[in-house]
Write a protein that holds these residues in place. Structure first.
Motif, PDB file in Angstrom:
ATOM      1  N   ALA A 110      40.147  30.416  37.786  1.00  0.00           N
ATOM      2  CA  ALA A 110      41.467  31.039  37.645  1.00  0.00           C
ATOM      3  C   ALA A 110      42.521  30.068  38.161  1.00  0.00           C
ATOM      4  O   ALA A 110      42.203  29.063  38.800  1.00  0.00           O
TER       5      ALA A 110
ATOM      6  N   LYS B 244      43.017  31.747  33.094  1.00  0.00           N
ATOM      7  CA  LYS B 244      43.256  33.081  33.633  1.00  0.00           C
ATOM      8  C   LYS B 244      44.026  33.012  34.945  1.00  0.00           C
ATOM      9  O   LYS B 244      43.914  32.059  35.687  1.00  0.00           O
TER      10      LYS B 244
ATOM     11  N   ASP C 159      45.196  36.972  39.446  1.00  0.00           N
ATOM     12  CA  ASP C 159      45.378  38.426  39.432  1.00  0.00           C
ATOM     13  C   ASP C 159      44.321  39.154  38.596  1.00  0.00           C
ATOM     14  O   ASP C 159      44.089  40.349  38.799  1.00  0.00           O
ATOM     15  N   VAL C 160      43.681  38.445  37.670  1.00  0.00           N
ATOM     16  CA  VAL C 160      42.612  39.048  36.866  1.00  0.00           C
ATOM     17  C   VAL C 160      41.463  39.492  37.774  1.00  0.00           C
ATOM     18  O   VAL C 160      40.784  40.478  37.486  1.00  0.00           O
ATOM     19  N   TYR C 161      41.271  38.778  38.885  1.00  0.00           N
ATOM     20  CA  TYR C 161      40.132  39.039  39.769  1.00  0.00           C
ATOM     21  C   TYR C 161      40.485  39.760  41.062  1.00  0.00           C
ATOM     22  O   TYR C 161      39.662  40.479  41.605  1.00  0.00           O
TER      23      TYR C 161
END
Length: 146
Positions: free
Chosen positions: A37, A65, A68-70
């Motif tokens: 990320a 990515k 914030d995706v994780y």
């Protein structure tokens, strides 16, 4: 066997973290679930994909990515920053596990003709590859596809 979850973090998630993700998946995919990320994702750099393909690794399915995706959605056994900016600006988030810092020069910042840029990407790819293989040795894990 439960795979250890790893997140490689960089500023743009375009080169170093993308190469690290692909290389760890290639060498240690039996042992790790690998993600990457960026703090400010910029898209995957085509030179990163090209130099990985040169050594037989297809990373064309990977995407750039945001962290914030994780954050708050997934926990990691290892959070590995691969640039000074990410090390400095990565906030702590729950479930980050062991935090490591492996600084590498940003090949995307290199100025020059395409072949010179490709050479810089190869250099950084090889440095990341060596660091990952050394880490697998440190952990006592066999590395595949050497």
């Amino acid at each position: 066997m439960t795979k250890r979850r790893v997140l490689f973090l960089c500023t743009g998630n375009s080169a170093r973290s993308q190469m690290a993700e692909a290389l760890l998946r290639h060498y240690g995919g039996d042992w790790f679930e690998v993600h990457s990320a960026g703090i400010e994702p910029k898209g995957v750099n085509p030179f990163a994909l090209q130099v990985l393909a040169e050594i037989g690794i297809d990373a064309s399915h990977q995407t750039s990515k945001s962290l914030d995706v994780y954050r708050g959605k997934m926990t990691f056994d290892y959070l590995i920053t691969v640039c000074a900016d990410a090390e400095k600006n990565c906030p702590f988030f729950p479930g980050q596990g062991i935090r490591l810092h492996w600084p590498f020069e940003d090949p995307a910042a290199f100025e020059g003709e395409d072949e010179a840029k490709r050479a810089k990407f190869r250099q950084v790819r090889d440095q990341i590859s060596a660091r990952i293989r050394a880490w697998l040795d440190e952990l006592g894990l066999p590395s595949h596809h050497l």
